[in-house]
Design a protein around this motif. Structure first.
Motif, PDB file in Angstrom:
ATOM      1  N   ILE A   1      31.336  32.960  35.790  1.00 44.02           N
ATOM      2  CA  ILE A   1      31.980  33.472  34.769  1.00 44.02           C
ATOM      3  C   ILE A   1      31.775  35.169  34.552  1.00 44.02           C
ATOM      4  N   VAL A   2      30.645  35.556  34.972  1.00 46.00           N
ATOM      5  CA  VAL A   2      30.539  37.076  34.925  1.00 46.00           C
ATOM      6  C   VAL A   2      31.462  37.629  35.907  1.00 46.00           C
ATOM      7  N   ALA A   3      31.675  37.313  36.897  1.00 45.32           N
ATOM      8  CA  ALA A   3      32.719  37.892  37.984  1.00 45.32           C
ATOM      9  C   ALA A   3      33.901  37.701  37.314  1.00 45.32           C
ATOM     10  N   ALA A   4      34.448  36.736  36.717  1.00 41.18           N
ATOM     11  CA  ALA A   4      35.738  36.807  36.201  1.00 41.18           C
ATOM     12  C   ALA A   4      35.980  37.578  35.258  1.00 41.18           C
ATOM     13  N   HIS A   5      34.862  37.717  34.416  1.00 46.04           N
ATOM     14  CA  HIS A   5      35.099  38.923  33.188  1.00 46.04           C
ATOM     15  C   HIS A   5      35.163  40.159  33.864  1.00 46.04           C
ATOM     16  N   VAL A   6      34.177  40.510  34.796  1.00 47.58           N
ATOM     17  CA  VAL A   6      34.440  41.773  35.323  1.00 47.58           C
ATOM     18  C   VAL A   6      35.732  42.103  36.003  1.00 47.58           C
ATOM     19  N   ALA A   7      36.377  41.110  36.554  1.00 47.16           N
ATOM     20  CA  ALA A   7      37.644  41.183  37.195  1.00 47.16           C
ATOM     21  C   ALA A   7      38.795  41.702  36.253  1.00 47.16           C
ATOM     22  N   LYS A   8      38.736  40.948  34.928  1.00 49.10           N
ATOM     23  CA  LYS A   8      39.445  41.181  34.121  1.00 49.10           C
ATOM     24  C   LYS A   8      39.407  42.594  33.389  1.00 49.10           C
ATOM     25  N   VAL A   9      38.134  43.058  33.337  1.00 46.96           N
ATOM     26  CA  VAL A   9      37.824  44.540  32.904  1.00 46.96           C
ATOM     27  C   VAL A   9      38.447  45.552  33.932  1.00 46.96           C
ATOM     28  N   GLU A  10      38.273  45.140  35.054  1.00 42.75           N
ATOM     29  CA  GLU A  10      38.617  46.185  36.171  1.00 42.75           C
ATOM     30  C   GLU A  10      40.267  46.220  36.242  1.00 42.75           C
ATOM     31  N   ARG A  11      40.993  45.027  35.838  1.00 39.34           N
ATOM     32  CA  ARG A  11      42.374  45.214  36.089  1.00 39.34           C
ATOM     33  C   ARG A  11      42.735  45.901  34.731  1.00 39.34           C
ATOM     34  N   ALA A  12      41.940  45.797  33.531  1.00 46.43           N
ATOM     35  CA  ALA A  12      42.513  46.656  32.375  1.00 46.43           C
ATOM     36  C   ALA A  12      42.483  48.017  32.579  1.00 46.43           C
ATOM     37  N   VAL A  13      41.158  48.367  32.986  1.00 49.42           N
ATOM     38  CA  VAL A  13      41.119  49.764  33.438  1.00 49.42           C
ATOM     39  C   VAL A  13      41.983  50.318  34.495  1.00 49.42           C
ATOM     40  N   ASP A  14      42.196  49.389  35.360  1.00 46.00           N
ATOM     41  CA  ASP A  14      43.148  50.077  36.416  1.00 46.00           C
ATOM     42  C   ASP A  14      44.708  50.179  35.878  1.00 46.00           C
ATOM     43  N   ARG A  15      44.896  49.304  35.319  1.00 42.09           N
ATOM     44  CA  ARG A  15      46.215  49.260  34.370  1.00 42.09           C
ATOM     45  C   ARG A  15      46.161  50.704  33.653  1.00 42.09           C
ATOM     46  N   THR A  16      45.199  50.725  32.740  1.00 40.87           N
ATOM     47  CA  THR A  16      45.379  51.880  31.849  1.00 40.87           C
ATOM     48  C   THR A  16      45.234  53.087  32.655  1.00 40.87           C
ATOM     49  N   ARG A  17      44.406  53.454  33.693  1.00 43.12           N
ATOM     50  CA  ARG A  17      44.547  54.520  34.469  1.00 43.12           C
ATOM     51  C   ARG A  17      45.810  54.804  35.011  1.00 43.12           C
ATOM     52  N   ALA A  18      46.500  53.877  35.692  1.00 47.36           N
ATOM     53  CA  ALA A  18      47.788  54.191  36.070  1.00 47.36           C
ATOM     54  C   ALA A  18      48.793  54.620  35.203  1.00 47.36           C
ATOM     55  N   THR A  19      48.796  54.163  33.793  1.00 46.19           N
ATOM     56  CA  THR A  19      49.774  54.618  32.832  1.00 46.19           C
ATOM     57  C   THR A  19      49.303  55.851  31.878  1.00 46.19           C
ATOM     58  N   HIS A  20      47.976  55.948  31.936  1.00 46.37           N
ATOM     59  CA  HIS A  20      47.747  56.878  30.822  1.00 46.37           C
ATOM     60  C   HIS A  20      46.653  57.928  31.323  1.00 46.37           C
ATOM     61  N   ALA A  21      46.579  58.108  32.614  1.00 46.87           N
ATOM     62  CA  ALA A  21      45.498  59.223  33.025  1.00 46.87           C
ATOM     63  C   ALA A  21      45.966  60.478  32.800  1.00 46.87           C
TER      64      ALA A  21
END
Length: 65
Positions: free
Chosen positions: A3-23
């Protein structure tokens, strides 16, 4: 721990997506985009200070090579 690993993966995807579009964009815009990305991923339960620090890092990141 899955469950923790799945949550971390979701956070990482959100951060990566935001970094790609809003850096390099203003903090407020990055913070809002990150919050939306976290909601989209179903990972909105992140400590607010962590979200602020991630947004600050993304906002201060240089864009492009």
């Amino acid at each position: 721990m899955p469950i923790v690993a799945a949550h971390v993966a979701k956070v990482e995807r959100a951060v990566d997506r935001t970094r790609a579009t809003h850096a390099g964009q203003p903090f407020a815009e990055v913070h809002q985009a990150l919050a939306e990305a976290l909601r989209d991923e179903g990972a909105q339960r992140v400590v607010p200070q962590v979200v602020e620090e991630l947004a600050r890092q993304i906002s201060g990141a240089a864009t492009g090579p």
